[in-house]
Write a protein that holds these residues in place. Structure first.
Motif, mmCIF file in Angstrom:
data_model
loop_
_atom_site.group_PDB
_atom_site.id
_atom_site.type_symbol
_atom_site.label_atom_id
_atom_site.label_comp_id
_atom_site.label_asym_id
_atom_site.label_seq_id
_atom_site.Cartn_x
_atom_site.Cartn_y
_atom_site.Cartn_z
ATOM 1 N N ARG A 162 2.844 0.780 9.832
ATOM 2 C CA ARG A 162 4.168 1.048 10.392
ATOM 3 C C ARG A 162 4.825 2.272 9.757
ATOM 4 O O ARG A 162 5.662 2.915 10.377
ATOM 5 N N GLU A 163 4.442 2.581 8.523
ATOM 6 C CA GLU A 163 4.983 3.779 7.855
ATOM 7 C C GLU A 163 4.563 5.052 8.599
ATOM 8 O O GLU A 163 5.197 6.088 8.494
ATOM 9 N N GLY A 164 3.428 4.939 9.317
ATOM 10 C CA GLY A 164 2.933 6.097 10.071
ATOM 11 C C GLY A 164 2.324 7.154 9.167
ATOM 12 O O GLY A 164 2.068 6.919 7.988
ATOM 13 N N GLY A 165 2.068 8.334 9.736
ATOM 14 C CA GLY A 165 1.552 9.466 8.975
ATOM 15 C C GLY A 165 0.272 9.153 8.233
ATOM 16 O O GLY A 165 -0.637 8.500 8.746
ATOM 17 N N GLU A 166 0.213 9.604 6.983
ATOM 18 C CA GLU A 166 -0.983 9.448 6.155
ATOM 19 C C GLU A 166 -1.350 7.974 5.966
ATOM 20 O O GLU A 166 -2.525 7.604 5.971
ATOM 21 N N PHE A 167 -0.328 7.120 5.818
ATOM 22 C CA PHE A 167 -0.606 5.699 5.587
ATOM 23 C C PHE A 167 -1.322 5.083 6.786
ATOM 24 O O PHE A 167 -2.294 4.350 6.631
ATOM 25 N N PHE A 188 0.819 -1.214 0.000
ATOM 26 C CA PHE A 188 0.000 0.000 0.000
ATOM 27 C C PHE A 188 0.858 1.271 0.000
ATOM 28 O O PHE A 188 0.323 2.369 -0.033
ATOM 29 N N VAL A 189 2.169 1.101 0.070
ATOM 30 C CA VAL A 189 3.039 2.267 0.237
ATOM 31 C C VAL A 189 3.731 2.655 -1.067
ATOM 32 O O VAL A 189 3.779 3.826 -1.440
ATOM 33 N N GLY A 190 4.282 1.661 -1.766
ATOM 34 C CA GLY A 190 5.044 1.951 -2.980
ATOM 35 C C GLY A 190 4.264 1.653 -4.247
ATOM 36 O O GLY A 190 3.056 1.439 -4.224
ATOM 37 N N GLY A 191 4.968 1.637 -5.349
ATOM 38 C CA GLY A 191 4.411 1.195 -6.628
ATOM 39 C C GLY A 191 3.155 1.926 -7.056
ATOM 40 O O GLY A 191 2.965 3.116 -6.790
ATOM 41 N N ALA A 192 2.275 1.178 -7.700
ATOM 42 C CA ALA A 192 1.058 1.751 -8.304
ATOM 43 C C ALA A 192 0.165 2.421 -7.262
ATOM 44 O O ALA A 192 -0.442 3.463 -7.528
ATOM 45 N N VAL A 193 0.084 1.822 -6.074
ATOM 46 C CA VAL A 193 -0.827 2.356 -5.050
ATOM 47 C C VAL A 193 -0.330 3.709 -4.538
ATOM 48 O O VAL A 193 -1.093 4.669 -4.424
ATOM 49 N N GLY A 194 0.966 3.771 -4.243
ATOM 50 C CA GLY A 194 1.547 5.028 -3.779
ATOM 51 C C GLY A 194 1.402 6.133 -4.820
ATOM 52 O O GLY A 194 1.094 7.286 -4.488
ATOM 53 N N HIS A 195 1.581 5.761 -6.088
ATOM 54 C CA HIS A 195 1.468 6.736 -7.180
ATOM 55 C C HIS A 195 0.033 7.247 -7.289
ATOM 56 O O HIS A 195 -0.217 8.442 -7.431
ATOM 57 N N ARG A 196 -0.920 6.312 -7.192
ATOM 58 C CA ARG A 196 -2.335 6.681 -7.311
ATOM 59 C C ARG A 196 -2.757 7.585 -6.156
ATOM 60 O O ARG A 196 -3.572 8.479 -6.316
ATOM 61 N N LEU A 197 -2.163 7.336 -4.986
ATOM 62 C CA LEU A 197 -2.468 8.158 -3.811
ATOM 63 C C LEU A 197 -2.040 9.604 -4.055
ATOM 64 O O LEU A 197 -2.758 10.544 -3.721
ATOM 65 N N GLU A 225 -3.163 6.622 8.979
ATOM 66 C CA GLU A 225 -4.530 7.180 9.035
ATOM 67 C C GLU A 225 -5.460 6.445 8.077
ATOM 68 O O GLU A 225 -6.610 6.144 8.410
ATOM 69 N N ILE A 226 -4.961 6.160 6.884
ATOM 70 C CA ILE A 226 -5.788 5.456 5.892
ATOM 71 C C ILE A 226 -6.088 4.040 6.370
ATOM 72 O O ILE A 226 -7.237 3.587 6.329
ATOM 73 N N ILE A 227 -5.061 3.337 6.836
ATOM 74 C CA ILE A 227 -5.241 1.952 7.300
ATOM 75 C C ILE A 227 -6.228 1.900 8.468
ATOM 76 O O ILE A 227 -7.002 0.947 8.597
ATOM 77 N N GLU A 228 -6.240 2.931 9.305
ATOM 78 C CA GLU A 228 -7.172 2.951 10.446
ATOM 79 C C GLU A 228 -8.634 3.032 9.995
ATOM 80 O O GLU A 228 -9.539 2.739 10.765
ATOM 81 N N ARG A 229 -8.861 3.435 8.741
ATOM 82 C CA ARG A 229 -10.233 3.455 8.218
ATOM 83 C C ARG A 229 -10.601 2.142 7.516
ATOM 84 O O ARG A 229 -11.683 2.014 6.960
ATOM 85 N N MET A 230 -9.671 1.177 7.520
ATOM 86 C CA MET A 230 -9.891 -0.102 6.838
ATOM 87 C C MET A 230 -9.997 -1.238 7.844
ATOM 88 O O MET A 230 -9.199 -1.341 8.763
ATOM 89 N N THR A 231 -11.012 -2.082 7.651
ATOM 90 C CA THR A 231 -11.207 -3.261 8.503
ATOM 91 C C THR A 231 -11.166 -4.478 7.592
ATOM 92 O O THR A 231 -11.804 -4.479 6.531
ATOM 93 N N LEU A 232 -10.429 -5.502 7.989
ATOM 94 C CA LEU A 232 -10.285 -6.709 7.165
ATOM 95 C C LEU A 232 -10.971 -7.891 7.826
ATOM 96 O O LEU A 232 -10.712 -8.197 8.989
ATOM 97 N N GLN A 245 -0.744 -8.504 6.180
ATOM 98 C CA GLN A 245 0.663 -8.103 6.215
ATOM 99 C C GLN A 245 0.843 -6.722 5.575
ATOM 100 O O GLN A 245 1.540 -5.858 6.107
ATOM 101 N N GLY A 246 0.187 -6.513 4.435
ATOM 102 C CA GLY A 246 0.274 -5.226 3.748
ATOM 103 C C GLY A 246 -0.253 -4.079 4.603
ATOM 104 O O GLY A 246 0.321 -2.979 4.618
ATOM 105 N N MET A 247 -1.338 -4.342 5.334
ATOM 106 C CA MET A 247 -1.907 -3.317 6.215
ATOM 107 C C MET A 247 -0.954 -3.001 7.367
ATOM 108 O O MET A 247 -0.769 -1.842 7.733
ATOM 109 N N GLN A 248 -0.352 -4.048 7.926
ATOM 110 C CA GLN A 248 0.629 -3.858 9.015
ATOM 111 C C GLN A 248 1.801 -3.003 8.538
ATOM 112 O O GLN A 248 2.231 -2.071 9.209
ATOM 113 N N ASP A 249 2.310 -3.348 7.356
ATOM 114 C CA ASP A 249 3.465 -2.621 6.806
ATOM 115 C C ASP A 249 3.123 -1.147 6.597
ATOM 116 O O ASP A 249 3.925 -0.262 6.907
ATOM 117 N N ALA A 250 1.927 -0.885 6.047
ATOM 118 C CA ALA A 250 1.525 0.502 5.779
ATOM 119 C C ALA A 250 1.323 1.266 7.084
ATOM 120 O O ALA A 250 1.708 2.437 7.199
#
Length: 199
Positions: free
Chosen positions: A87-92, A11-20, A94-101, A80-85
């Protein structure tokens, strides 16, 4: 560490980060289809989470998103992807906190979730042309298989969503059989969103 070429949810790098950074906010087709507009942010259920990218985009626009994934392997990659994002802190974070899996079959879980808007993005039918589907999507298909019950899931969503159901589907693919016609469509180059208004 994942091996080179191994499927992972990022959720941090690549296509997702660019789209963000450059995605175009609520003007994007997905956001419009899901009913995000000025002053309106529906509670969303992503019934077929997959790589979680659409959920992440919607959460980045302020929506509370519940993701459902029935494949245990895909669910673990998402977690795992949610955990990693986070851990990045900041905006990531905040976004993950709005997501439930959630792990399970959306047909079983939807009745209790009361989502205003439900997104369904089944594994798409094989392409009519011979162009190879992106490697990543082939890897996802290998894990989750084909969604033979897409029509059942769509009908369940239509029964339980409070405001709308959105089917993300290849632009040129036939409608799913045995389901009523959609209220309207949002057409992109390769993808279309069939929007079913309910309630």
């Amino acid at each position: 560490m994942t091996k080179e070429g191994e499927l992972r949810v990022d959720f941090v790098g690549g296509a997702v980060g660019h789209r963000l950074k450059f995605g175009g906010g609520r003007g994007q087709d997905l956001a419009k289809a899901m009913g995000l507009r000025k002053g309106k942010t529906p509670m969303i259920v992503d019934a077929t989470a997959g790589l979680g990218r659409d959920s992440f985009l919607l959460a980045s626009l302020g929506a509370q998103v519940t993701m459902i994934e029935r494949s245990a392997q895909m669910h673990a990659l998402l977690a795992q992807g949610m955990q990693d994002a986070a851990r990045e802190g900041g905006e990531f974070r905040e976004i993950i906190e709005r997501m439930t899996l959630l792990h399970g079959d959306a047909k079983d879980l939807l009745p209790d979730l009361g989502g205003e808007a439900v997104l369904i993005d089944p594994m798409h039918p094989p392409r009519k042309n011979s162009a190879l589907v992106k490697r990543e999507l082939r890897q996802v298909r290998e894990i989750v298989g084909t969604d033979e019950d897409a029509a059942d899931l769509l009908r369940s969503a239509l029964e339980h969503a409070r405001k709308r159901v959105v089917l993300k589907w290849p632009a040129k693919a036939d409608p799913i059989e045995g389901v009523r016609a959609c209220s309207h469509q949002i057409l992109g180059k390769s993808t279309r969103y069939d929007v079913f208004m309910v309630g």
